[in-house]
Design an enzyme around this catalytic site. Structure first.
Site, mmCIF file in Angstrom:
data_model
loop_
_atom_site.group_PDB
_atom_site.id
_atom_site.type_symbol
_atom_site.label_atom_id
_atom_site.label_comp_id
_atom_site.label_asym_id
_atom_site.label_seq_id
_atom_site.Cartn_x
_atom_site.Cartn_y
_atom_site.Cartn_z
ATOM 1 N N ALA A 184 0.840 -1.186 0.000
ATOM 2 C CA ALA A 184 0.000 0.000 0.000
ATOM 3 C C ALA A 184 0.880 1.241 0.000
ATOM 4 O O ALA A 184 0.687 2.151 -0.799
ATOM 5 C CB ALA A 184 -0.906 -0.007 1.210
ATOM 6 N N THR A 185 1.865 1.238 0.849
ATOM 7 C CA THR A 185 2.787 2.367 0.900
ATOM 8 C C THR A 185 3.737 2.312 -0.281
ATOM 9 O O THR A 185 3.939 3.290 -0.985
ATOM 10 C CB THR A 185 3.674 2.258 2.170
ATOM 11 O OG1 THR A 185 2.885 1.749 3.223
ATOM 12 C CG2 THR A 185 4.268 3.587 2.522
ATOM 13 N N ILE A 186 4.288 1.132 -0.475
ATOM 14 C CA ILE A 186 5.420 1.024 -1.376
ATOM 15 C C ILE A 186 5.009 1.153 -2.844
ATOM 16 O O ILE A 186 5.686 1.817 -3.615
ATOM 17 C CB ILE A 186 6.154 -0.306 -1.097
ATOM 18 C CG1 ILE A 186 6.766 -0.236 0.308
ATOM 19 C CG2 ILE A 186 7.238 -0.563 -2.111
ATOM 20 C CD1 ILE A 186 7.219 -1.556 0.861
ATOM 21 N N SER A 187 3.860 0.582 -3.239
ATOM 22 C CA SER A 187 3.515 0.613 -4.662
ATOM 23 C C SER A 187 3.213 2.044 -5.112
ATOM 24 O O SER A 187 3.403 2.380 -6.266
ATOM 25 C CB SER A 187 2.331 -0.294 -4.958
ATOM 26 O OG SER A 187 1.236 0.106 -4.196
ATOM 27 N N SER A 235 10.176 -10.654 2.897
ATOM 28 C CA SER A 235 9.217 -11.318 3.790
ATOM 29 C C SER A 235 9.852 -12.413 4.639
ATOM 30 O O SER A 235 9.259 -12.881 5.598
ATOM 31 C CB SER A 235 8.102 -11.961 2.958
ATOM 32 O OG SER A 235 8.621 -13.080 2.252
ATOM 33 N N GLY A 249 22.390 -4.425 1.387
ATOM 34 C CA GLY A 249 22.793 -5.739 0.899
ATOM 35 C C GLY A 249 23.862 -5.696 -0.167
ATOM 36 O O GLY A 249 24.564 -6.681 -0.382
ATOM 37 N N THR A 256 18.307 -0.946 -4.051
ATOM 38 C CA THR A 256 18.364 0.510 -4.017
ATOM 39 C C THR A 256 18.989 1.001 -2.730
ATOM 40 O O THR A 256 19.361 0.238 -1.856
ATOM 41 C CB THR A 256 16.946 1.096 -4.080
ATOM 42 O OG1 THR A 256 16.203 0.511 -3.020
ATOM 43 C CG2 THR A 256 16.307 0.823 -5.413
HETATM 44 N N1 SAH Z 1 13.160 -12.938 -1.489
HETATM 45 C C1 SAH Z 1 12.258 -12.043 -0.767
HETATM 46 C C2 SAH Z 1 11.730 -10.935 -1.610
HETATM 47 C C3 SAH Z 1 12.760 -10.074 -2.254
HETATM 48 S S1 SAH Z 1 12.051 -8.549 -2.879
HETATM 49 C C4 SAH Z 1 11.105 -12.849 -0.179
HETATM 50 O O1 SAH Z 1 11.105 -14.108 -0.245
HETATM 51 O O2 SAH Z 1 10.200 -12.237 0.383
HETATM 52 C C5 SAH Z 1 13.512 -7.587 -2.840
HETATM 53 C C6 SAH Z 1 13.877 -7.078 -1.462
HETATM 54 O O3 SAH Z 1 15.101 -6.393 -1.574
HETATM 55 C C7 SAH Z 1 12.894 -6.083 -0.848
HETATM 56 O O4 SAH Z 1 12.483 -6.544 0.397
HETATM 57 C C8 SAH Z 1 13.697 -4.786 -0.738
HETATM 58 O O5 SAH Z 1 13.354 -4.000 0.392
HETATM 59 C C9 SAH Z 1 15.107 -5.342 -0.627
HETATM 60 N N2 SAH Z 1 16.173 -4.424 -0.988
HETATM 61 C C10 SAH Z 1 16.222 -3.550 -2.018
HETATM 62 N N3 SAH Z 1 17.391 -2.897 -2.017
HETATM 63 C C11 SAH Z 1 18.113 -3.373 -0.965
HETATM 64 C C12 SAH Z 1 19.410 -3.077 -0.462
HETATM 65 N N4 SAH Z 1 20.224 -2.165 -1.014
HETATM 66 N N5 SAH Z 1 19.826 -3.761 0.611
HETATM 67 C C13 SAH Z 1 19.036 -4.694 1.207
HETATM 68 N N6 SAH Z 1 17.790 -5.001 0.775
HETATM 69 C C14 SAH Z 1 17.337 -4.346 -0.313
#
Ligand code: SAH
Length: 233
Positions: free
Chosen positions: A57-60, A96, A152, A224
């Site tokens: 809701a927030t993110i999209s 998640s 990450g 990001t």
């Molecule tokens: N594999 C996950 C979903 C990944 S969606 C699952 O099973 O639920 C991609 C995720 O990357 C998102 O949660 C987003 O917040 C995260 N993300 C994006 N950029 C990131 C960064 N620089 N460092 C860490 N996480 C990041």
């Protein structure tokens, strides 16, 4: 796409993924059976397509549609040679916590997995999701699963080096820090690119030689800067 089929149970979801050839390996199937996707993906959890994980809701609104990616289990399969009891894994963009849990079952007993996520709310949400199952709750307690907040793209050197690194969002360029944190031997599964993204498999051999293989086109959310996200909200 062939993987877009709905089901009404976790078992049905797994059967669909197998039927469509997205997953072929029995070890991965067993790990998936131990993780109920409904604990992680509240809406249509058993449809084999990307699902929102509670912050949509927030993110999209800002085009940040966070998903449990249907290719997650396929990634587990690609990393399988480097998984097994006692192995160390890094899950970048753990969201998640769904794939983190699946991967955790592929390194027990004795292994560890670090899920690194840059949004604090998602760190909290994934921890809460994992606690819905006593087995995963126990894994958090005994350190098999650790969720940390951080960028990450820089990895988490404290927990490495890693036998396997899974990256769940697309990097604009191949992050050298993650390659550095791979064990020798070790393997990384990572989507790289912007408008056009590809899965790359990065293998480090026993001598530390690195081989990068471009595999197939995909569409992931980008890796990001978390600051951008906070400023926009
Ligand atoms: N594999 C996950 C979903 C990944 S969606 C699952 O099973 O639920 C991609 C995720 O990357 C998102 O949660 C987003 O917040 C995260 N993300 C994006 N950029 C990131 C960064 N620089 N460092 C860490 N996480 C990041």
């Amino acid at each position: 796409m062939s993987w877009r089929c709905s089901s009404t149970s976790n078992e049905g979801l797994i059967a669909n993924l197998f039927r469509h050839g997205l997953i072929k390996n029995d070890t991965v199937r067993e790990a998936m059976r131990k993780v109920d996707r409904a604990h992680f993906s509240p809406i249509m959890p058993y449809e084999d397509s990307p699902q929102g994980i509670g912050y949509n809701a927030t993110i999209s609104d800002h085009n940040w549609f966070i998903k449990t990616h249907p290719l997650g289990p396929k990634a587990a399969e690609a990393l399988l040679d480097r998984l097994g009891p006692g192995k160390k894994v890094l899950d970048v963009g753990s969201g998640s916590g769904y794939l983190t849990a699946v991967l955790a079952h592929l390194v027990t007993p004795g292994g560890t997995i670090v899920g690194i996520e840059h949004i604090q709310q998602l760190c909290d949400l994934s921890t809460a999701n994992l606690k819905k199952d006593p087995v995963h709750s126990g894994m958090l307690q005994d350190g098999t699963i650790k969720i940390v907040r951080g960028d990450g793209r820089l990895g988490y050197p404290e927990g490495g080096p890693y036998d396997a690194i899974h990256v769940g969002a697309a990097a604009s360029i191949m992050p050298q820090a993650l390659i550095d944190q791979l064990k020798a031997p070790g393997r990384m599964f990572i989507p790289v690119g912007g408008f056009s993204q590809y899965i790359w498999q990065v293998d480090k051999d026993e001598e530390g030689n690195v081989k990068k293989e471009k595999q197939y086109g995909v569409l992931y959310v980008p890796l990001t800067d978390a600051k951008e996200f906070r400023d926009e909200n």
